[in-house]
Motif scaffolding. Structure first.
Motif, PDB file in Angstrom:
ATOM      1  N   ARG A   1       1.165   9.247  -5.930  1.00  0.00           N
ATOM      2  CA  ARG A   1       1.564  10.633  -5.681  1.00  0.00           C
ATOM      3  C   ARG A   1       2.587  11.123  -6.708  1.00  0.00           C
ATOM      4  O   ARG A   1       2.603  12.304  -7.060  1.00  0.00           O
ATOM      5  CB  ARG A   1       2.152  10.776  -4.267  1.00  0.00           C
TER       6      ARG A   1
ATOM      7  N   GLY B   1       0.865   3.927  -2.964  1.00  0.00           N
ATOM      8  CA  GLY B   1       0.590   5.336  -2.680  1.00  0.00           C
ATOM      9  C   GLY B   1       1.692   6.251  -3.195  1.00  0.00           C
ATOM     10  O   GLY B   1       1.425   7.334  -3.736  1.00  0.00           O
ATOM     11  N   HIS B   2       2.922   5.824  -3.046  1.00  0.00           N
ATOM     12  CA  HIS B   2       4.055   6.611  -3.549  1.00  0.00           C
ATOM     13  C   HIS B   2       3.957   6.775  -5.059  1.00  0.00           C
ATOM     14  O   HIS B   2       4.187   7.871  -5.598  1.00  0.00           O
ATOM     15  CB  HIS B   2       5.362   5.912  -3.166  1.00  0.00           C
TER      16      HIS B   2
ATOM     17  N   ALA C   1      -3.988   9.701  -0.883  1.00  0.00           N
ATOM     18  CA  ALA C   1      -2.745   8.931  -0.756  1.00  0.00           C
ATOM     19  C   ALA C   1      -1.662   9.734  -0.060  1.00  0.00           C
ATOM     20  O   ALA C   1      -0.792   9.171   0.616  1.00  0.00           O
ATOM     21  CB  ALA C   1      -2.258   8.475  -2.134  1.00  0.00           C
ATOM     22  N   GLY C   2      -1.707  11.066  -0.213  1.00  0.00           N
ATOM     23  CA  GLY C   2      -0.703  11.886   0.447  1.00  0.00           C
ATOM     24  C   GLY C   2      -1.045  12.219   1.886  1.00  0.00           C
ATOM     25  O   GLY C   2      -0.163  12.254   2.745  1.00  0.00           O
TER      26      GLY C   2
ATOM     27  N   TRP D   1       0.816  -1.210   0.000  1.00  0.00           N
ATOM     28  CA  TRP D   1       0.000   0.000   0.000  1.00  0.00           C
ATOM     29  C   TRP D   1       0.850   1.261   0.000  1.00  0.00           C
ATOM     30  O   TRP D   1       0.484   2.263  -0.635  1.00  0.00           O
ATOM     31  CB  TRP D   1      -0.966  -0.006   1.187  1.00  0.00           C
ATOM     32  N   TYR D   2       1.991   1.252   0.694  1.00  0.00           N
ATOM     33  CA  TYR D   2       2.816   2.457   0.714  1.00  0.00           C
ATOM     34  C   TYR D   2       3.544   2.667  -0.611  1.00  0.00           C
ATOM     35  O   TYR D   2       3.691   3.808  -1.070  1.00  0.00           O
ATOM     36  CB  TYR D   2       3.811   2.404   1.878  1.00  0.00           C
TER      37      TYR D   2
ATOM     38  N   HIS E   1      -2.271   8.234   4.023  1.00  0.00           N
ATOM     39  CA  HIS E   1      -1.609   7.054   3.475  1.00  0.00           C
ATOM     40  C   HIS E   1      -1.664   5.849   4.409  1.00  0.00           C
ATOM     41  O   HIS E   1      -1.540   4.715   3.973  1.00  0.00           O
ATOM     42  CB  HIS E   1      -0.147   7.383   3.159  1.00  0.00           C
ATOM     43  N   TRP E   2      -1.876   6.090   5.703  1.00  0.00           N
ATOM     44  CA  TRP E   2      -1.861   4.996   6.678  1.00  0.00           C
ATOM     45  C   TRP E   2      -3.220   4.306   6.786  1.00  0.00           C
ATOM     46  O   TRP E   2      -3.304   3.197   7.334  1.00  0.00           O
ATOM     47  CB  TRP E   2      -1.488   5.547   8.059  1.00  0.00           C
TER      48      TRP E   2
END
Length: 220
Positions: free
Chosen positions: A177, A173-174, A191-192, A169-170, A195-196
């Motif tokens: 972004r 998300g990166h 996502a920014g 997921w991280y 994100h958690w």
């Protein structure tokens, strides 16, 4: 003189926390993201190492005609031995955690490189994302097998599940972004800013499935 320093300081802070862009569209990552990769990779590597060593001890005990009980086999539900002896523990013809010894090590190396200032092109980030997608798909299948076919849990496996879920997921998300994965502006903002949320909800759902699947055992 009075305005340039604060602006320079703000730019430095932005580069530290966000994905900096380098030459030819190469993109790096902030310190927090880099550390997350290294910590999650180290957690997965630790789990893979312990399971691999216990698997070898289990095989040695079988050859010697003895019985080996892993330290994390503590009750009928939390029973690593049942997991290790199952067919699902060797999907590719060798113990599954041996795959983790390689892949989680690669994640740690990637995180260390990013922390040192490395920047990677779009194809690298998408390949990394594809690897994380395979990883989260594989652990999801293993979760299902563990809960509903084998009927047992391995705590070290659970640690690897959590590490893989956070990685997927991280990294996703990166890439959202950074514009490597197309997404609406609202998704990019989410996502920014939050994100958690998605990985925590993902892990919470798994926790609820574990709780409900063995509800009678936990509550007696």
């Amino acid at each position: 003189m009075t305005t340039t320093a604060p602006r320079a300081h703000a730019r430095a802070d932005a580069e530290a926390d966000g994905p900096p862009t380098g030459a030819a569209g190469a993109v790096g990552a902030g310190r927090a993201f880099s550390w997350l990769l290294m910590v999650a990779g180290a957690a997965g590597l630790l789990a893979a190492w312990v399971i691999t060593m216990d698997k070898f001890k289990l095989l040695e005990a079988e050859i010697a005609g003895e019985k080996f009980v892993p330290g994390c086999s503590i009750n009928p539900v939390v029973s690593c031995g049942n997991i290790m002896e199952s067919e699902q523990a060797e999907v590719f013809g060798f113990p599954n955690p041996m795959l983790g010894l390689v892949t989680y090590g690669m994640v740690i190396a990637a995180g260390a490189g990013l922390l040192a200032g490395a920047r990677f092109p779009r194809w690298w980030w998408l390949t990394f994302n594809a690897g994380c997608l395979f990883g989260v798909g594989f652990v999801t299948w293993l979760m299902y097998q563990s809960l509903y076919t084998i009927g047992a849990l391995c705590l070290w496996c659970c640690l690897a599940w959590v590490a893989t879920i956070f990685l997927f997921w991280y990294v996703t998300g990166h890439n959202i972004r950074s514009g490597f994965l197309p997404a609406p502006a609202g998704v990019k903002d989410f996502a920014g800013e939050f994100h958690w949320v998605v990985p925590v909800v993902h892990i919470g759902i798994i926790g609820m499935l574990i709780l409900t699947n063995w509800w009678d055992f936990w509550t007696r």
